[in-house]
Design a protein around this motif. Structure first.
Motif: not given
Length: 395
Positions: A160-163, A171-177, A187-191
C-alpha cells in the motif's frame, strides 16, 4: 564586504551580515509532527551549542513550510537564495521537493542536507557534490526489513504505497530485496498523499492473502493506515493473519497511534532517545523546548547543522564545495551518529537500529516505546557505494 546572493565570499570576523541557514519542511501537513517545527528547534539548538557563530559570524535560522508542494518549496528556496542570502538548507521532508532542491542548490554551489526525505536517489542518480543525506533512506529502511522477514518464511507481499517519489522508491527497493531472496510481490495499490479513508486499499491488501502487507507511506498517512488496519483486523496484532510492516515509522507515529495498536511493529530507526546516556541527555534538552521527545529526523537535523557549522569554521568560507570538502574531512561523532563516515556520494553512513514497539505492559514511563532488537552496522545498513549510480563515485 558582505556576502552576496550571487557568489559566497570569504567571511571576515568584522562582517555584520549574518550567516543564514534555512529549515524547509512540512509544518502543517502529514509530516509536521515527525519533523516540522521540531526540526526548526533542533537547528536552533545546534546553533546555540556551537556558540551562535561560525567563523566569527552570527548564525540565523530561517524556517518555512513547503506544504508538500514542489512549486511552493522551490519558490521559497529561490527567494531564500536570491533575497535572503541563505547559504545552506536542511531537512525538507518530501522526496519530490528534495530532488528539485538538490539540483537548485548544486547550481548555486550551496550546501543542502536532507534529513527527513527518504529517496535513495539523493545519493544515487541525483547525487550532488554539495548534497548530503543524513538520517535514513529507502534502502536502509526497506531492504533490511525485507531480508529479515523473508528469512522467517514470509515470502508473499502486498504494498500500500503513497503515490509520490518516496513511496515509489520505498516499494522499488523492497521489491528488489524480496525478489532477490526468492519472494514474490502479489500486488500493490497506490494512494494519494494525505488520504483519510484507506478502506478500499486495505480491502485489496486483505483479499490478496499476502503474508506481509507493507505500508510504504509515512506521517499521518501511516498512522491512519495502521489504525484502520486494526479495525479491519488485518494484522496478527489485531487478530488477523497478515504481518504488517511500516518501513519508515518514527517515534511520533507510535505516539499518535498508541502502544495498544502499534505494539509488535518492527522497523528500522536511525535514532532512539532512550538508547544510552548521551541520547537521553540531549533528548531531555530537546523535550524542555518542545514538550515531546525527538524523532530521528529532529536528531538528524541537529547533527547536520552542527557539522555544517564546523565545516564553515574549517573552510573559513560559505562556498559550497569548500564547505562540503571540509565536512567530509572532519570526524563525525555525536549523540546521533556515533562514529560515522560521510561518503563521496553524500551518504552519511552510521549505525541503524532494528526496533520493536513495546506493549503497553512493557512500557514503564512516558515515551518508553521501543525495544532495540539489534544494532545494524552502517556498512550493512546502507546501499553499497558502487551500487547507487552516483556520478561522483569513481569505479
Amino acid at each position: 564586504m558582505a556576502t552576496t546572493a550571487a557568489m559566497p565570499m570569504r567571511l571576515r570576523a568584522q562582517e555584520e551580515a549574518p550567516l543564514r541557514i534555512g529549515v524547509l519542511n512540512d509544518q502543517s501537513g502529514p509530516f509536521a509532527d515527525l519533523s516540522g517545527l521540531g526540526s526548526v528547534e533542533a537547528a536552533k539548538l545546534a546553533v546555540a551549542d556551537h556558540g551562535g557563530r561560525a567563523n566569527g559570524v552570527a548564525v540565523e535560522v530561517l524556517a518555512a513550510d513547503h506544504q508538500n508542494k514542489p512549486d511552493i518549496g522551490t519558490g521559497i528556496l529561490r527567494k531564500w537564495l536570491d533575497v535572503d542570502n541563505v547559504q545552506a538548507v536542511f531537512d525538507l521532508g518530501n522526496s519530490a521537493i528534495s530532488l528539485a532542491a538538490q539540483q537548485i542548490m548544486r547550481e548555486r554551489n550551496r550546501i543542502i542536507v536532507h534529513s527527513t526525505s527518504a529517496t535513495s536517489d539523493l545519493t544515487g542518480s541525483a547525487c550532488s557534490p554539495v548534497g548530503f543525506h543524513w538520517v535514513y533512506d529507502t534502502y536502509s529502511n526497506s531492504a533490511g526489513i525485507a531480508k529479515a522477514l523473508m528469512s522467517q518464511g514470509l515470502d508473499t507481499w502486498f504494498f500500500v504505497t503513497v503515490d509520490y517519489a518516496f513511496g515509489k522508491s520505498t516499494e522499488a527497493v523492497a521489491r528488489t530485496a524480496i525478489e532477490k531472496a526468492g519472494g514474490k510481490v502479489v500486488g500493490a495499490v497506490r494512494h494519494p498523499l494525505n488520504t483519510s479513508d484507506f478502506s478500499s486499499f486495505l480491502l485489496q491488501a486483505q483479499s490478496s492473502n499476502a503474508k506481509v502487507i507493507v505500508f510504504a507511506n509515512a506521517g499521518v498517512d501511516l498512522t491512519n493506515c495502521i489504525k484502520q488496519a486494526a479495525e479491519f483486523r488485518l494484522s496478527k496484532m489485531a487478530g488477523g493473519s497478515q504481518t504488517v510492516v511500516a518501513p519508515v515509522m518514527l517515534l511520533t507515529d507510535v505516539h499518535a497511534i498508541g502502544l495498544k495498536l502499534a505494539q509488535g511493529l518492527s522497523f528500522i530507526s536511525g535514532f532512539y532517545w532512550d538508547k544510552d546516556d548521551e541520547t537521553r541527555a540531549w533528548s531531555r534538552r530537546f523535550f524542555e523546548r518542545r514538550r515531546v521527545m525527538p524523532t530521528m529526523s529532529h536528531a538528524g537535523v541537529y547533527s547536520a547543522v552542527r557539522h555544517f557549522l564546523k565545516g564553515v569554521d574549517a573552510a573559513k568560507t560559505t562556498a559550497g564545495l569548500e564547505v562540503a570538502n571540509a565536512m567530509r574531512a572532519i570526524p563525525i561523532s555525536d549523540m546521533f551518529t556515533g562514529n560515522a563516515v560521510l561518503r563521496a556520494d553524500g551518504r552519511l553512513v552510521h549505525d541503524m537500529l532494528l526496533v520493536e514497539v513495546k506493549s503497553p505492559e512493557q512500557s514503564k514511563y512516558p515515551w518508553d516505546y521501543y525495544n532495540i532488537k539489534a544494532v545494524l552496522p552502517g556498512a550493512e545498513a546502507f546501499r553499497p557505494l558502487d551500487e547507487g549510480g552516483c556520478s561522483l563515485v569513481r569505479t
